[in-house]
Motif scaffolding. Sequence first.
Motif, PDB file in Angstrom:
ATOM      1  N   ALA A  30       0.833  -1.210   0.000  1.00  0.00           N
ATOM      2  CA  ALA A  30       0.000   0.000   0.000  1.00  0.00           C
ATOM      3  C   ALA A  30       0.866   1.258   0.000  1.00  0.00           C
ATOM      4  O   ALA A  30       0.601   2.204  -0.752  1.00  0.00           O
ATOM      5  CB  ALA A  30      -0.932  -0.002   1.212  1.00  0.00           C
TER       6      ALA A  30
ATOM      7  N   VAL B  61      -1.693   3.969  -1.695  1.00  0.00           N
ATOM      8  CA  VAL B  61      -3.083   3.783  -1.283  1.00  0.00           C
ATOM      9  C   VAL B  61      -3.092   3.257   0.145  1.00  0.00           C
ATOM     10  O   VAL B  61      -2.034   2.998   0.722  1.00  0.00           O
ATOM     11  CB  VAL B  61      -3.833   2.788  -2.225  1.00  0.00           C
ATOM     12  N   THR B  62      -4.268   3.090   0.716  1.00  0.00           N
ATOM     13  CA  THR B  62      -4.356   2.559   2.072  1.00  0.00           C
ATOM     14  C   THR B  62      -4.258   1.032   2.062  1.00  0.00           C
ATOM     15  O   THR B  62      -4.491   0.383   1.039  1.00  0.00           O
ATOM     16  CB  THR B  62      -5.691   2.940   2.745  1.00  0.00           C
TER      17      THR B  62
ATOM     18  N   GLN C  24      -6.282  -0.873   3.526  1.00  0.00           N
ATOM     19  CA  GLN C  24      -7.645  -1.358   3.300  1.00  0.00           C
ATOM     20  C   GLN C  24      -7.957  -1.480   1.812  1.00  0.00           C
ATOM     21  O   GLN C  24      -8.664  -2.389   1.394  1.00  0.00           O
ATOM     22  CB  GLN C  24      -8.666  -0.445   3.992  1.00  0.00           C
ATOM     23  N   THR C  25      -7.417  -0.561   1.013  1.00  0.00           N
ATOM     24  CA  THR C  25      -7.620  -0.632  -0.441  1.00  0.00           C
ATOM     25  C   THR C  25      -6.943  -1.877  -1.005  1.00  0.00           C
ATOM     26  O   THR C  25      -7.538  -2.605  -1.811  1.00  0.00           O
ATOM     27  CB  THR C  25      -7.086   0.635  -1.134  1.00  0.00           C
TER      28      THR C  25
ATOM     29  N   ALA D  90      -8.964  -4.923  -0.109  1.00  0.00           N
ATOM     30  CA  ALA D  90     -10.180  -5.036  -0.931  1.00  0.00           C
ATOM     31  C   ALA D  90      -9.857  -5.490  -2.362  1.00  0.00           C
ATOM     32  O   ALA D  90     -10.570  -6.328  -2.927  1.00  0.00           O
ATOM     33  CB  ALA D  90     -10.934  -3.709  -0.952  1.00  0.00           C
ATOM     34  N   ILE D  91      -8.785  -4.961  -2.942  1.00  0.00           N
ATOM     35  CA  ILE D  91      -8.400  -5.364  -4.298  1.00  0.00           C
ATOM     36  C   ILE D  91      -7.970  -6.828  -4.300  1.00  0.00           C
ATOM     37  O   ILE D  91      -8.432  -7.631  -5.113  1.00  0.00           O
ATOM     38  CB  ILE D  91      -7.266  -4.467  -4.839  1.00  0.00           C
TER      39      ILE D  91
ATOM     40  N   TYR E  52     -12.991  -5.128  -4.766  1.00  0.00           N
ATOM     41  CA  TYR E  52     -12.835  -3.806  -5.369  1.00  0.00           C
ATOM     42  C   TYR E  52     -11.924  -3.930  -6.575  1.00  0.00           C
ATOM     43  O   TYR E  52     -10.882  -4.581  -6.506  1.00  0.00           O
ATOM     44  CB  TYR E  52     -12.236  -2.846  -4.333  1.00  0.00           C
TER      45      TYR E  52
ATOM     46  N   PRO F 119      -9.396  -1.955  -8.956  1.00  0.00           N
ATOM     47  CA  PRO F 119      -8.637  -0.702  -8.886  1.00  0.00           C
ATOM     48  C   PRO F 119      -8.782   0.124 -10.156  1.00  0.00           C
ATOM     49  O   PRO F 119      -9.130  -0.388 -11.219  1.00  0.00           O
ATOM     50  CB  PRO F 119      -7.196  -1.185  -8.734  1.00  0.00           C
TER      51      PRO F 119
ATOM     52  N   VAL G  55      -3.875   2.761 -10.522  1.00  0.00           N
ATOM     53  CA  VAL G  55      -3.479   1.951  -9.369  1.00  0.00           C
ATOM     54  C   VAL G  55      -3.049   0.560  -9.826  1.00  0.00           C
ATOM     55  O   VAL G  55      -2.071  -0.002  -9.317  1.00  0.00           O
ATOM     56  CB  VAL G  55      -4.602   1.889  -8.308  1.00  0.00           C
TER      57      VAL G  55
END
Length: 95
Positions: free
Chosen positions: A45, A50-51, A53-54, A57-58, A63, A65, A69
């Motif tokens: 991250a 990015v975080t 958490q991102t 999720a990816i 999620y 991106p 990203v």
Amino acid sequence: MGRSSTTTVVVFSEVAGMKKSQTTISNQIRRLRFEAGEMTQQALAEQVGVTRQTIIAIEGGRYSPSLEVAFRIAAVFGVGLNDVFSYEPPDAVSS
């Protein structure tokens, strides 16, 4: 046997009156992190900007991106976009 490290995201879309179609996007982030000396999600991250958490999720397929990203993730591992993400086109829509 070991657990597969491929994560798959199934996306349903509907475009201008067309029937819903199914798109599958898979990623190899977990495998790539492991091959990169067991890189943490936090370390990835920070390098991507990015975080954590991102990344979670990816990697978990919850999620998709942005293109930028996605390219940043590939760059961190020194591989091409197709080595990180794969795309299966929607099922054919019958008339």
